[in-house]
Design an enzyme around this catalytic site. Structure first.
Site, PDB file in Angstrom:
ATOM      1  N   TYR A  63      -2.280  -4.897   8.055  1.00 19.77           N
ATOM      2  CA  TYR A  63      -1.298  -3.754   8.265  1.00 19.77           C
ATOM      3  C   TYR A  63      -0.087  -4.075   7.503  1.00 19.77           C
ATOM      4  O   TYR A  63       0.771  -4.902   7.842  1.00 19.77           O
ATOM      5  CB  TYR A  63      -0.754  -3.329   9.658  1.00 19.77           C
ATOM      6  CG  TYR A  63      -2.139  -3.029  10.390  1.00 19.77           C
ATOM      7  CD1 TYR A  63      -3.198  -2.321   9.902  1.00 19.77           C
ATOM      8  CD2 TYR A  63      -1.942  -2.700  11.911  1.00 19.77           C
ATOM      9  CE1 TYR A  63      -4.124  -2.063  10.851  1.00 19.77           C
ATOM     10  CE2 TYR A  63      -2.892  -2.126  12.679  1.00 19.77           C
ATOM     11  CZ  TYR A  63      -4.045  -1.980  12.241  1.00 19.77           C
ATOM     12  OH  TYR A  63      -4.998  -1.293  13.215  1.00 19.77           O
ATOM     13  N   PHE A 213      -7.349   5.638  17.142  1.00 15.46           N
ATOM     14  CA  PHE A 213      -7.349   6.967  16.671  1.00 15.46           C
ATOM     15  C   PHE A 213      -7.446   7.803  17.895  1.00 15.46           C
ATOM     16  O   PHE A 213      -7.958   8.753  17.998  1.00 15.46           O
ATOM     17  CB  PHE A 213      -8.084   7.513  15.431  1.00 15.46           C
ATOM     18  CG  PHE A 213      -7.718   6.876  14.156  1.00 15.46           C
ATOM     19  CD1 PHE A 213      -6.784   6.241  13.919  1.00 15.46           C
ATOM     20  CD2 PHE A 213      -8.730   7.065  13.359  1.00 15.46           C
ATOM     21  CE1 PHE A 213      -6.209   5.612  12.593  1.00 15.46           C
ATOM     22  CE2 PHE A 213      -8.564   6.269  11.884  1.00 15.46           C
ATOM     23  CZ  PHE A 213      -7.304   5.672  11.754  1.00 15.46           C
ATOM     24  N   PRO A 214      -6.818   7.533  19.017  1.00 15.44           N
ATOM     25  CA  PRO A 214      -6.978   8.392  20.257  1.00 15.44           C
ATOM     26  C   PRO A 214      -6.353   9.677  20.009  1.00 15.44           C
ATOM     27  O   PRO A 214      -6.801  10.534  20.772  1.00 15.44           O
ATOM     28  CB  PRO A 214      -6.284   7.498  21.412  1.00 15.44           C
ATOM     29  CG  PRO A 214      -5.154   6.807  20.527  1.00 15.44           C
ATOM     30  CD  PRO A 214      -5.734   6.343  19.358  1.00 15.44           C
ATOM     31  N   LEU A 215      -5.282   9.927  19.056  1.00 17.12           N
ATOM     32  CA  LEU A 215      -4.931  11.146  18.614  1.00 17.12           C
ATOM     33  C   LEU A 215      -5.110  11.902  17.645  1.00 17.12           C
ATOM     34  O   LEU A 215      -4.570  12.621  16.897  1.00 17.12           O
ATOM     35  CB  LEU A 215      -3.165  11.064  18.949  1.00 17.12           C
ATOM     36  CG  LEU A 215      -2.554  10.703  20.292  1.00 17.12           C
ATOM     37  CD1 LEU A 215      -1.361  10.508  20.096  1.00 17.12           C
ATOM     38  CD2 LEU A 215      -3.121  11.668  21.388  1.00 17.12           C
ATOM     39  N   GLY A 216      -6.451  11.227  17.008  1.00 13.99           N
ATOM     40  CA  GLY A 216      -6.781  11.764  15.710  1.00 13.99           C
ATOM     41  C   GLY A 216      -6.456  10.865  14.440  1.00 13.99           C
ATOM     42  O   GLY A 216      -7.220  11.087  13.603  1.00 13.99           O
ATOM     43  N   GLY A 217      -5.861  10.014  14.595  1.00 14.85           N
ATOM     44  CA  GLY A 217      -5.319   9.334  13.385  1.00 14.85           C
ATOM     45  C   GLY A 217      -4.604   9.797  12.115  1.00 14.85           C
ATOM     46  O   GLY A 217      -3.684  10.646  12.424  1.00 14.85           O
ATOM     47  N   THR A 219      -5.514  12.460  10.670  1.00 12.12           N
ATOM     48  CA  THR A 219      -5.473  13.781  10.836  1.00 12.12           C
ATOM     49  C   THR A 219      -5.535  14.102  12.415  1.00 12.12           C
ATOM     50  O   THR A 219      -6.367  13.984  13.182  1.00 12.12           O
ATOM     51  CB  THR A 219      -6.824  14.446  10.195  1.00 12.12           C
ATOM     52  OG1 THR A 219      -7.059  13.914   9.083  1.00 12.12           O
ATOM     53  CG2 THR A 219      -7.112  15.788  10.352  1.00 12.12           C
ATOM     54  N   PRO A 220      -4.182  14.510  12.884  1.00 14.74           N
ATOM     55  CA  PRO A 220      -4.029  14.591  14.294  1.00 14.74           C
ATOM     56  C   PRO A 220      -4.879  15.767  14.647  1.00 14.74           C
ATOM     57  O   PRO A 220      -5.286  16.679  14.097  1.00 14.74           O
ATOM     58  CB  PRO A 220      -2.576  15.166  14.465  1.00 14.74           C
ATOM     59  CG  PRO A 220      -1.958  14.555  12.987  1.00 14.74           C
ATOM     60  CD  PRO A 220      -3.212  14.788  12.219  1.00 14.74           C
ATOM     61  N   LEU A 221      -5.102  15.538  16.179  1.00 22.01           N
ATOM     62  CA  LEU A 221      -6.266  16.202  17.009  1.00 22.01           C
ATOM     63  C   LEU A 221      -5.566  17.625  16.813  1.00 22.01           C
ATOM     64  O   LEU A 221      -4.406  18.073  17.121  1.00 22.01           O
ATOM     65  CB  LEU A 221      -6.579  16.009  18.237  1.00 22.01           C
ATOM     66  CG  LEU A 221      -7.136  14.571  18.492  1.00 22.01           C
ATOM     67  CD1 LEU A 221      -7.242  14.334  19.977  1.00 22.01           C
ATOM     68  CD2 LEU A 221      -8.735  14.796  17.865  1.00 22.01           C
TER      69      LEU A 221
END
Length: 288
Positions: A63, A213-217, A219-221
């Site tokens: 990173y 990516f619990p929130l979509g990474g 591309t947000p959910l």
């Protein structure tokens, strides 16, 4: 700290960690490449997370590269005893910021040494071997050779526990014939549930599953059902998404990331949100 405590704890490596942790990926620059726009804010976010009770931080030396680990060291070193820092190896970045496989013995050894140096540690608690057999998502194939390298590094005392990332159920089973698998980190969230069976299998073995990516990474959910449930519960859609994961299975350890103090507090508050049955039923309608 109360909200983090409400997430409960689970065993990870030699630690009992709160199930709501922190992912450091977003502390690097755009595309997870280069330094952050506001380095001082990045330090404040890390310090605020730990002050709030977070004791599980997910990172990697690719990173940046090197950026997030150096920020973690500057913000938090010397580390508290209960802090579990998990890193991952098997990728590298070129001058353009591309993600390239780095799974040879020399590259993996260098990656472990880089993580140790930049984090200021003598031993890494958990190192995830991230499969780079496919550019996008898990792909079947042998991970025996890179896993053998990590096992040798563990025998040298540089690693305490080995985990897997971006892998299939077969690769997990194959790895378990070679070593103890401390955790599995794969893509999973309320709208992407391909790993349901793997999560249940790991839960039966008391092995943590860490959804990235619990929130979509990148591309947000976005979902009408998610928005509707959030509005009825006076919460944000992202808080609902995190709360759903916490209720999905007790072996799920969350690592939402952010470079904002406001978003950090919003994420941590999700531990206090309990989704009623009607909300869980509504969220079942979300399709990947």
């Amino acid at each position: 700290m109360s909200s983090v405590k409400k997430s409960g704890t689970y065993s990870l490596g030699q630690h009992q960690v709160y199930r709501l942790g922190y992912g450091a990926m977003q502390l690097a620059g755009p595309g997870v490449f280069g330094p952050p726009k506001d380095p001082e804010m990045a330090l404040k976010v890390l310090q605020a997370a730990v002050e709030a009770g977070v004791n599980h931080i997910d990172t990697s030396d690719f990173y940046g590269p090197h950026v997030t680990n150096q920020l973690i060291r500057k913000a938090l070193h010397p580390y508290s005893r209960d802090l579990c820092i998990v890193t991952k190896v098997s990728a590298r970045r070129n001058e353009k910021g591309d993600w390239l496989p780095a799974m040879s013995p020399a590259e993996l050894t260098q990656a472990v040494e880089d993580n140790l140096r930049n984090l200021g540690l003598d031993v890494l608690e958990v190192v995830n071997l991230r499969s780079m057999l496919s550019e996008h998502g898990p792909a079947e194939g042998s991970l025996e050779a890179p896993l053998e390298t990590l096992i040798k590094l563990k025998e040298r005392g540089l690693i305490r526990h080995i985990g897997l990332s971006n892998v299939t159920a077969k690769q997990v089973a194959d790895a378990q014939k070679m070593t103890t698998v401390a955790c599995v980190q794969n893509f999973y969230n309320v709208a992407n549930r391909a790993d349901d069976a793997l999560i249940d299998s790991l839960a039966a073995q008391e092995i943590p599953y860490v959804p990235f990516f619990p929130l979509g990474g990148f591309t947000p959910l976005q979902s009408g059902e998610l928005n509707e449930v959030a509005e009825k519960l006076s919460a944000t859609p992202m808080q609902v998404a995190l709360a759903w994961l916490l209720q999905r299975s007790p072996n799920l350890l969350l690592i939402p990331g952010t470079s904002s103090l406001g978003h950090l507090q919003e994420n941590l508050a999700a531990a206090s949100l309990t989704l009623p049955e009607w909300a869980l039923n509504a969220l079942k309608k979300i399709n990947a």
